[in-house]
Scaffold this motif. Structure first.
Motif, PDB file in Angstrom:
ATOM      1  N   LEU A   1       0.572  -6.227 -23.545  1.00  8.16           N
ATOM      2  CA  LEU A   1       0.222  -5.190 -24.519  1.00  8.16           C
ATOM      3  C   LEU A   1       0.713  -3.813 -24.078  1.00  8.16           C
ATOM      4  O   LEU A   1       1.229  -3.042 -24.891  1.00  8.16           O
ATOM      5  CB  LEU A   1      -1.283  -5.169 -24.763  1.00  8.16           C
TER       6      LEU A   1
ATOM      7  N   ARG B   1      -0.922  -6.882 -34.544  1.00  5.34           N
ATOM      8  CA  ARG B   1      -1.369  -5.611 -35.138  1.00  5.34           C
ATOM      9  C   ARG B   1      -0.465  -4.460 -34.695  1.00  5.34           C
ATOM     10  O   ARG B   1      -0.151  -3.575 -35.494  1.00  5.34           O
ATOM     11  CB  ARG B   1      -2.823  -5.339 -34.769  1.00  5.34           C
ATOM     12  N   LEU B   2      -0.064  -4.469 -33.433  1.00  7.40           N
ATOM     13  CA  LEU B   2       0.879  -3.448 -32.960  1.00  7.40           C
ATOM     14  C   LEU B   2       2.205  -3.565 -33.708  1.00  7.40           C
ATOM     15  O   LEU B   2       2.805  -2.553 -34.098  1.00  7.40           O
ATOM     16  CB  LEU B   2       1.107  -3.587 -31.454  1.00  7.40           C
TER      17      LEU B   2
ATOM     18  N   VAL C   1      -2.140 -10.166 -40.808  1.00  5.81           N
ATOM     19  CA  VAL C   1      -1.328  -8.990 -40.475  1.00  5.81           C
ATOM     20  C   VAL C   1      -0.256  -8.656 -41.500  1.00  5.81           C
ATOM     21  O   VAL C   1       0.351  -7.602 -41.428  1.00  5.81           O
ATOM     22  CB  VAL C   1      -0.674  -9.120 -39.079  1.00  5.81           C
TER      23      VAL C   1
ATOM     24  N   LEU D   1      -3.379 -11.701 -31.872  1.00  4.11           N
ATOM     25  CA  LEU D   1      -3.644 -10.864 -33.037  1.00  4.11           C
ATOM     26  C   LEU D   1      -3.423  -9.387 -32.712  1.00  4.11           C
ATOM     27  O   LEU D   1      -2.865  -8.644 -33.522  1.00  4.11           O
ATOM     28  CB  LEU D   1      -5.069 -11.095 -33.547  1.00  4.11           C
ATOM     29  N   GLU D   2      -3.809  -8.963 -31.534  1.00  2.00           N
ATOM     30  CA  GLU D   2      -3.592  -7.569 -31.138  1.00  2.00           C
ATOM     31  C   GLU D   2      -2.093  -7.260 -31.043  1.00  2.00           C
ATOM     32  O   GLU D   2      -1.640  -6.191 -31.468  1.00  2.00           O
ATOM     33  CB  GLU D   2      -4.274  -7.274 -29.806  1.00  2.00           C
ATOM     34  N   ILE D   3      -1.311  -8.187 -30.512  1.00  2.79           N
ATOM     35  CA  ILE D   3       0.149  -8.021 -30.474  1.00  2.79           C
ATOM     36  C   ILE D   3       0.682  -7.868 -31.895  1.00  2.79           C
ATOM     37  O   ILE D   3       1.482  -6.975 -32.185  1.00  2.79           O
ATOM     38  CB  ILE D   3       0.816  -9.218 -29.758  1.00  2.79           C
TER      39      ILE D   3
ATOM     40  N   GLU E   1       3.378  -1.658 -26.210  1.00  5.66           N
ATOM     41  CA  GLU E   1       3.078  -0.297 -26.668  1.00  5.66           C
ATOM     42  C   GLU E   1       4.156   0.682 -26.210  1.00  5.66           C
ATOM     43  O   GLU E   1       4.614   1.521 -26.993  1.00  5.66           O
ATOM     44  CB  GLU E   1       1.704   0.144 -26.158  1.00  5.66           C
TER      45      GLU E   1
ATOM     46  N   LYS F   1      -7.185 -13.747 -29.754  1.00  6.69           N
ATOM     47  CA  LYS F   1      -7.541 -12.323 -29.870  1.00  6.69           C
ATOM     48  C   LYS F   1      -6.365 -11.444 -29.459  1.00  6.69           C
ATOM     49  O   LYS F   1      -6.032 -10.462 -30.134  1.00  6.69           O
ATOM     50  CB  LYS F   1      -8.754 -12.034 -28.994  1.00  6.69           C
ATOM     51  N   TYR F   2      -5.712 -11.795 -28.358  1.00 10.65           N
ATOM     52  CA  TYR F   2      -4.594 -10.986 -27.877  1.00 10.65           C
ATOM     53  C   TYR F   2      -3.338 -11.187 -28.723  1.00 10.65           C
ATOM     54  O   TYR F   2      -2.568 -10.246 -28.922  1.00 10.65           O
ATOM     55  CB  TYR F   2      -4.324 -11.277 -26.405  1.00 10.65           C
TER      56      TYR F   2
END
Length: 93
Positions: free
Chosen positions: A7, A48-49, A84, A44-46, A11, A41-42
């Protein structure tokens, strides 16, 4: 720790990408045999970025591989796509 490293790198990469404006389509390939709820969860976070970057004009393509008989992985990819709203390509192996 692994996902934190990924992450942070993503970023930083996306931040640099904004500075140089658009480039060719940024492709992310997911070829998973298994993942658990923490990994989901991670992932999905990737995504979202990536969605944020996409909403700012960068072309993004998600390539989601799945085994022919593994409907769970395919369905998980379909759910991520729904959450997403990024361009997905599903590739049966």
């Amino acid at each position: 720790k692994l996902f934190g490293t990924i992450l942070n790198w993503l970023e930083d990469y996306l931040s640099e990408l904004k500075k140089i404006k658009k480039i060719q389509t940024l492709k992310f390939e997911f070829n998973l045999l298994y993942f658990n709820t923490v990994s989901a969860k991670y992932i999905l976070e990737i995504m979202r970025l990536l969605h944020l970057c996409h909403s700012e004009g960068q072309s993004i393509q998600i390539i989601w591989y799945y085994k022919e008989k593994d409907e769970d992985i395919k369905e998980a990819g379909e759910e991520f796509k729904r959450l997403v709203n990024l361009p997905f390509q599903f590739v049966k192996q």
